[in-house]
Motif scaffolding. Structure first.
Motif, PDB file in Angstrom:
ATOM      1  N   SER A  25       4.556  -4.976 -10.077  1.00 56.86           N
ATOM      2  CA  SER A  25       5.907  -5.194  -9.288  1.00 56.86           C
ATOM      3  C   SER A  25       7.206  -4.176  -9.476  1.00 56.86           C
ATOM      4  O   SER A  25       6.763  -4.733 -10.889  1.00 56.86           O
ATOM      5  CB  SER A  25       5.924  -6.370  -8.451  1.00 56.86           C
ATOM      6  OG  SER A  25       6.811  -6.093  -7.546  1.00 56.86           O
ATOM      7  N   TYR A 305       4.476  11.860   4.911  1.00 56.72           N
ATOM      8  CA  TYR A 305       4.650  11.206   3.747  1.00 56.72           C
ATOM      9  C   TYR A 305       6.305  11.304   2.638  1.00 56.72           C
ATOM     10  O   TYR A 305       6.709  12.737   3.320  1.00 56.72           O
ATOM     11  CB  TYR A 305       3.959  11.617   2.868  1.00 56.72           C
ATOM     12  CG  TYR A 305       3.820  13.149   2.826  1.00 56.72           C
ATOM     13  CD1 TYR A 305       4.092  14.043   1.778  1.00 56.72           C
ATOM     14  CD2 TYR A 305       2.754  14.377   3.698  1.00 56.72           C
ATOM     15  CE1 TYR A 305       4.045  15.201   1.879  1.00 56.72           C
ATOM     16  CE2 TYR A 305       2.778  15.310   3.191  1.00 56.72           C
ATOM     17  CZ  TYR A 305       3.508  15.663   2.577  1.00 56.72           C
ATOM     18  OH  TYR A 305       3.582  16.843   2.885  1.00 56.72           O
ATOM     19  N   ASP A 343       1.863   6.907  -4.755  1.00 54.04           N
ATOM     20  CA  ASP A 343       1.608   5.506  -4.699  1.00 54.04           C
ATOM     21  C   ASP A 343       1.972   5.530  -2.996  1.00 54.04           C
ATOM     22  O   ASP A 343       1.714   6.349  -2.566  1.00 54.04           O
ATOM     23  CB  ASP A 343       2.908   4.991  -5.338  1.00 54.04           C
ATOM     24  CG  ASP A 343       1.834   3.594  -6.324  1.00 54.04           C
ATOM     25  OD1 ASP A 343       1.993   2.766  -4.906  1.00 54.04           O
ATOM     26  OD2 ASP A 343       1.936   3.163  -7.042  1.00 54.04           O
ATOM     27  N   GLN A 344       2.524   4.487  -2.882  1.00 52.03           N
ATOM     28  CA  GLN A 344       2.691   3.733  -1.911  1.00 52.03           C
ATOM     29  C   GLN A 344       3.965   3.053  -1.569  1.00 52.03           C
ATOM     30  O   GLN A 344       4.332   2.359  -2.331  1.00 52.03           O
ATOM     31  CB  GLN A 344       1.412   2.942  -1.159  1.00 52.03           C
ATOM     32  CG  GLN A 344       0.712   3.417  -1.367  1.00 52.03           C
ATOM     33  CD  GLN A 344      -0.927   3.100  -0.351  1.00 52.03           C
ATOM     34  OE1 GLN A 344      -0.819   1.784  -0.710  1.00 52.03           O
ATOM     35  NE2 GLN A 344      -1.468   3.638   0.839  1.00 52.03           N
ATOM     36  N   GLU A 346       6.652   0.286  -0.034  1.00 52.81           N
ATOM     37  CA  GLU A 346       6.138  -0.669   1.169  1.00 52.81           C
ATOM     38  C   GLU A 346       7.184  -0.859   1.329  1.00 52.81           C
ATOM     39  O   GLU A 346       6.882  -2.521   2.518  1.00 52.81           O
ATOM     40  CB  GLU A 346       5.329  -1.580  -0.609  1.00 52.81           C
ATOM     41  CG  GLU A 346       4.136  -0.734  -1.142  1.00 52.81           C
ATOM     42  CD  GLU A 346       3.951  -1.870  -1.730  1.00 52.81           C
ATOM     43  OE1 GLU A 346       3.905  -3.783  -2.063  1.00 52.81           O
ATOM     44  OE2 GLU A 346       2.678  -2.244  -2.692  1.00 52.81           O
ATOM     45  N   ARG A 347       8.595  -1.436   0.495  1.00 47.08           N
ATOM     46  CA  ARG A 347       9.601  -1.553   1.368  1.00 47.08           C
ATOM     47  C   ARG A 347      10.809  -0.914   1.104  1.00 47.08           C
ATOM     48  O   ARG A 347      11.061   0.118  -0.057  1.00 47.08           O
ATOM     49  CB  ARG A 347       9.874  -3.329   0.989  1.00 47.08           C
ATOM     50  CG  ARG A 347      10.231  -2.803  -0.995  1.00 47.08           C
ATOM     51  CD  ARG A 347       9.925  -4.122  -1.302  1.00 47.08           C
ATOM     52  NE  ARG A 347       8.739  -5.603  -1.098  1.00 47.08           N
ATOM     53  CZ  ARG A 347       7.856  -5.219  -2.116  1.00 47.08           C
ATOM     54  NH1 ARG A 347       7.939  -4.284  -3.349  1.00 47.08           N
ATOM     55  NH2 ARG A 347       6.425  -5.463  -2.061  1.00 47.08           N
ATOM     56  N   PHE A 428       8.433   1.708  -4.468  1.00 45.24           N
ATOM     57  CA  PHE A 428       6.620   1.937  -4.282  1.00 45.24           C
ATOM     58  C   PHE A 428       6.325   1.512  -6.046  1.00 45.24           C
ATOM     59  O   PHE A 428       6.030   1.979  -6.683  1.00 45.24           O
ATOM     60  CB  PHE A 428       6.457   3.156  -4.150  1.00 45.24           C
ATOM     61  CG  PHE A 428       7.276   3.974  -4.839  1.00 45.24           C
ATOM     62  CD1 PHE A 428       7.188   5.316  -6.307  1.00 45.24           C
ATOM     63  CD2 PHE A 428       8.659   4.147  -4.828  1.00 45.24           C
ATOM     64  CE1 PHE A 428       7.771   5.605  -6.676  1.00 45.24           C
ATOM     65  CE2 PHE A 428       9.194   5.117  -5.176  1.00 45.24           C
ATOM     66  CZ  PHE A 428       9.191   6.354  -6.072  1.00 45.24           C
ATOM     67  N   ASP A 473       8.529   3.669  11.490  1.00 45.12           N
ATOM     68  CA  ASP A 473       7.650   2.703  10.810  1.00 45.12           C
ATOM     69  C   ASP A 473       7.855   1.554  12.114  1.00 45.12           C
ATOM     70  O   ASP A 473       6.781   1.121  11.883  1.00 45.12           O
ATOM     71  CB  ASP A 473       7.786   2.470   9.556  1.00 45.12           C
ATOM     72  CG  ASP A 473       6.976   1.362   8.916  1.00 45.12           C
ATOM     73  OD1 ASP A 473       5.342   1.218   8.954  1.00 45.12           O
ATOM     74  OD2 ASP A 473       7.918   0.308   8.921  1.00 45.12           O
ATOM     75  N   GLU A 495      10.594  -5.354   4.583  1.00 43.88           N
ATOM     76  CA  GLU A 495       8.976  -4.757   4.555  1.00 43.88           C
ATOM     77  C   GLU A 495       8.663  -3.852   5.059  1.00 43.88           C
ATOM     78  O   GLU A 495       8.331  -3.775   6.861  1.00 43.88           O
ATOM     79  CB  GLU A 495       8.185  -5.737   4.723  1.00 43.88           C
ATOM     80  CG  GLU A 495       8.281  -6.618   3.635  1.00 43.88           C
ATOM     81  CD  GLU A 495       8.020  -6.211   2.568  1.00 43.88           C
ATOM     82  OE1 GLU A 495       7.764  -5.455   2.224  1.00 43.88           O
ATOM     83  OE2 GLU A 495       8.182  -7.336   1.116  1.00 43.88           O
ATOM     84  N   ARG A 498       3.641   0.034   7.693  1.00 37.88           N
ATOM     85  CA  ARG A 498       2.413   0.771   7.136  1.00 37.88           C
ATOM     86  C   ARG A 498       3.092   1.477   5.793  1.00 37.88           C
ATOM     87  O   ARG A 498       4.175   1.713   5.756  1.00 37.88           O
ATOM     88  CB  ARG A 498       2.672   1.914   7.754  1.00 37.88           C
ATOM     89  CG  ARG A 498       1.693   1.229   8.990  1.00 37.88           C
ATOM     90  CD  ARG A 498       1.207   2.593  10.141  1.00 37.88           C
ATOM     91  NE  ARG A 498       2.906   3.481  10.703  1.00 37.88           N
ATOM     92  CZ  ARG A 498       3.238   4.883  11.743  1.00 37.88           C
ATOM     93  NH1 ARG A 498       2.191   5.417  11.535  1.00 37.88           N
ATOM     94  NH2 ARG A 498       4.215   5.285  11.430  1.00 37.88           N
ATOM     95  N   LYS A 499       2.417   1.392   4.945  1.00 38.03           N
ATOM     96  CA  LYS A 499       2.361   1.828   3.203  1.00 38.03           C
ATOM     97  C   LYS A 499       2.754   3.413   3.436  1.00 38.03           C
ATOM     98  O   LYS A 499       0.788   3.771   4.432  1.00 38.03           O
ATOM     99  CB  LYS A 499       1.941   1.135   2.375  1.00 38.03           C
ATOM    100  CG  LYS A 499       1.573   0.032   1.741  1.00 38.03           C
ATOM    101  CD  LYS A 499       0.450  -0.666   1.388  1.00 38.03           C
ATOM    102  CE  LYS A 499       0.787  -2.555   0.828  1.00 38.03           C
ATOM    103  NZ  LYS A 499      -0.115  -2.493  -0.228  1.00 38.03           N
TER     104      LYS A 499
END
Length: 586
Positions: A25, A305, A343-344, A346-347, A428, A473, A495, A498-499
């Motif tokens: 993280s 993306y 990567d993804q 997330e927030r 991410f 999102d 948050e 969806r990633k």
């Protein structure tokens, strides 16, 4: 025959495939392991790609009771001959044809069991090698062999699934061709690269303007002239005037490159005009390196993306293949590069506090503390104990920094004016500890060369990007974003439901409309390293330091003390200029 073929595989104990490490993280420091045994146990050594191929083949033939795929007692099957023909054309994809040679089988007499077994195994190994190389396996471990910042790896298909698909298919060449990246930009780069090869092969020959209209399947003396322009040889002398499928595929690719639609292989006035022009010169090595980088990208980038192209200094949000947001960014210095990986997200955090990375804490702030802490005051930095991250701030002025352990503390900057994260941060989490964010120093976006950060990416219009992402999102309007900035709490973490895939790329060439090639400088040298690897010059590659290597804790006090002697005094005006370069890079 299948049993004899399997017997040719060297004995090798099955070993597990390499396992990707768990992401770390970026919003919290990783906890040290409490399991001494697991922390010190050596990781299992994964098999080499060649060994993995051999093990997969052994299991594959066992599962089909040693029934061969490619040969009978009479020699190669028709599907084997079609597959071998495709293997001979790997040069059209920037691969090395000599690495896919398979033995010829004589039709003059009976073939021995050993000859057939060797042929069977050669084709099977060749198609597995093809599968690896089509997905970037010519350079199997870029992060280790090229640069730790180039965190890519071949996007390999499951070997068992692939072998079964080839065995069941009546058209194995189509299965092989489907292994290459299917992204339109990869195809355009390949077509541009093929044009550079035609320049070398045909010496820039142009198609005569007076040849008639042609379509695939036609037979005409003009076809031989088309062959010369496209540098495509006939299967046999008698087929020189036949507009066959191989030649048609080359023409269709050229039409795609030049935006001549439909790309159907039909030679009409528009295609004839383009083919009669001189072949555009381009840097073949650069195009090949960029094709290789596309081979490392995930097959599916995502329907929605985010992508940053580092050499271009641009970020885009892409939906259904079309950019819905595009903006300038700044990226990492050459000595503190932005890593290349996927990567993804997330927030998203609004009005975020900024935690100072350990490298800056140790190498920049600790020397300042030894001299009085001017940087703490100049940049409104606060301090907490690592063991009590939600506890009260530590009074750093009451600590003897010549004796204290800097590792016991972390530094942060609260939200507000001057915070280098600005108003919004996009996270991410990964081992690279980088993210995207706002910045109060907007003047940097006017620079043409924008490699001046510590690795993170700053965005010129991040609130609009947040609106695009949160609109997709959560269905939020821009007014919702503006209200959060004006009235929302500090360090407000949103948050994502969806990633969202994030792809940090290093593409130095792109093919635009009409085959026009755009290029950007090789600012980190990755293109050069890839080119050296593709040409076999491994010993010439300058990998640079491992940016993920841990700090040498034993040398920290000595380094900090030495840096303190060199650092300006707290009241010196150069402190602000020094740290604006350091802190603005995050």
């Amino acid at each position: 025959i299948g049993q004899a073929a399997r017997a040719l595989i060297p004995a090798s104990a099955p070993q597990p495939e390499p396992v990707s490490p768990e992401p770390v993280s970026i919003d919290a420091a990783p906890s040290p392991s409490t399991d001494g045994a697991s922390a010190t146990a050596p990781a299992p050594v994964p098999p080499s790609p060649e060994e993995a191929d051999q093990m997969a083949l052994a299991n594959f033939y066992t599962s089909r009771r040693d029934e061969p795929v490619w040969v009978t007692k009479l020699g190669y099957t028709p599907k084997a001959l079609a597959t071998i023909a495709e293997l001979k054309r790997v040069g059209d994809w920037g691969l090395v044809a000599s690495e896919f040679d398979v033995p010829e089988l004589s039709s003059a007499g009976p073939l021995s069991r050993d000859e057939l077994a060797k042929a069977e195994m050669s084709v099977s190994l060749a198609v597995l090698r093809y599968a690896r190389h089509a997905r970037g396996g010519r350079i199997p471990d870029p992060a280790t062999t090229l640069s730790s910042y180039l965190d890519r790896r071949p996007q390999l298909r499951d070997r068992k699934t692939l072998l079964e698909a080839l065995a069941q298919s009546e058209r194995p060449p189509e299965v092989l061709l489907g292994l290459h990246p299917q992204q339109p930009q990869f195809n355009l780069l390949r077509q541009a690269w093929l044009e550079t090869q035609r320049t070398a092969t045909s010496k820039g020959v142009k198609l005569p303007a007076n040849i008639p209209d042609l379509k695939p399947g036609d037979r005409s003396p003009a076809v031989s002239q088309l062959r010369k322009r496209m540098a495509v040889t006939a299967a046999a002398q008698s087929d020189e005037d036949l507009y066959d499928d191989v030649l048609a595929a080359a023409v269709k690719g050229f039409q795609t490159l030049k935006d001549l639609l439909p790309a159907d292989g039909v030679i009409t006035a528009a295609t004839r005009t383009e083919l009669s022009k001189p072949i555009v010169k381009a840097n073949a090595a650069q195009l090949a390196a960029n094709m290789q980088m596309w081979r490392w990208l995930p097959e599916d980038l995502g329907a929605f993306y985010v992508t940053v192209n580092v050499p271009e200094y641009m970020i885009r949000v892409v939906k259904d293949g079309e950019p819905v947001f595009a903006e300038r960014v700044t990226v990492g210095l050459t000595r503190l590069q932005t890593p290349i990986f996927s990567d993804q997200m997330e927030r998203i955090t609004f009005k975020s506090r900024w935690r100072v990375p350990d490298s800056i804490k140790v190498r920049e702030v600790w020397p300042s503390l030894l001299r009085g802490g001017g940087l703490m005051r100049a940049h409104n930095l606060r301090m907490k104990r690592v063991t009590d991250p939600e506890g009260p701030d530590v009074d750093w002025q009451r600590i003897d920094w010549s004796k204290a352990d800097m590792g016991d503390y972390f530094l942060y900057r609260p939200p507000g004016g001057g915070n280098q994260l600005g108003l919004v941060k996009f996270s991410f989490p990964s081992k690279h500890y980088v993210f995207m964010h706002d910045t109060p120093e907007k003047f940097m976006f006017n620079w043409s060369r924008r490699a001046n950060s510590h690795g993170c990416m700053r965005i010129r219009n991040p609130l609009q990007m947040a609106s695009v992402i949160l609109g997709e999102d959560k269905g939020w309007e821009r007014s919702k974003i503006d209200d959060l900035i004006k009235n929302g709490p500090d360090h407000n973490i949103i948050e994502l439901d969806r990633k969202i895939p994030v792809h940090i790329t290093y593409l130095t060439a792109r093919v635009g409309k009409g085959g026009k090639i755009e290029t950007w400088p090789d600012i980190y040298g990755h293109e050069k390293r890839i080119t050296q690897a593709l040409t076999g010059d491994w010993d010439k590659i300058a990998k640079g330091p491992d940016h993920l290597a841990p700090l040498d804790q034993s040398s920290i006090p000595r380094v900090a003390a030495a840096a303190a002697k060199r650092q300006p005094k707290s009241g010196d005006d150069s402190v602000q200029s020094l740290m604006s370069a350091v802190f603005s890079g995050l």
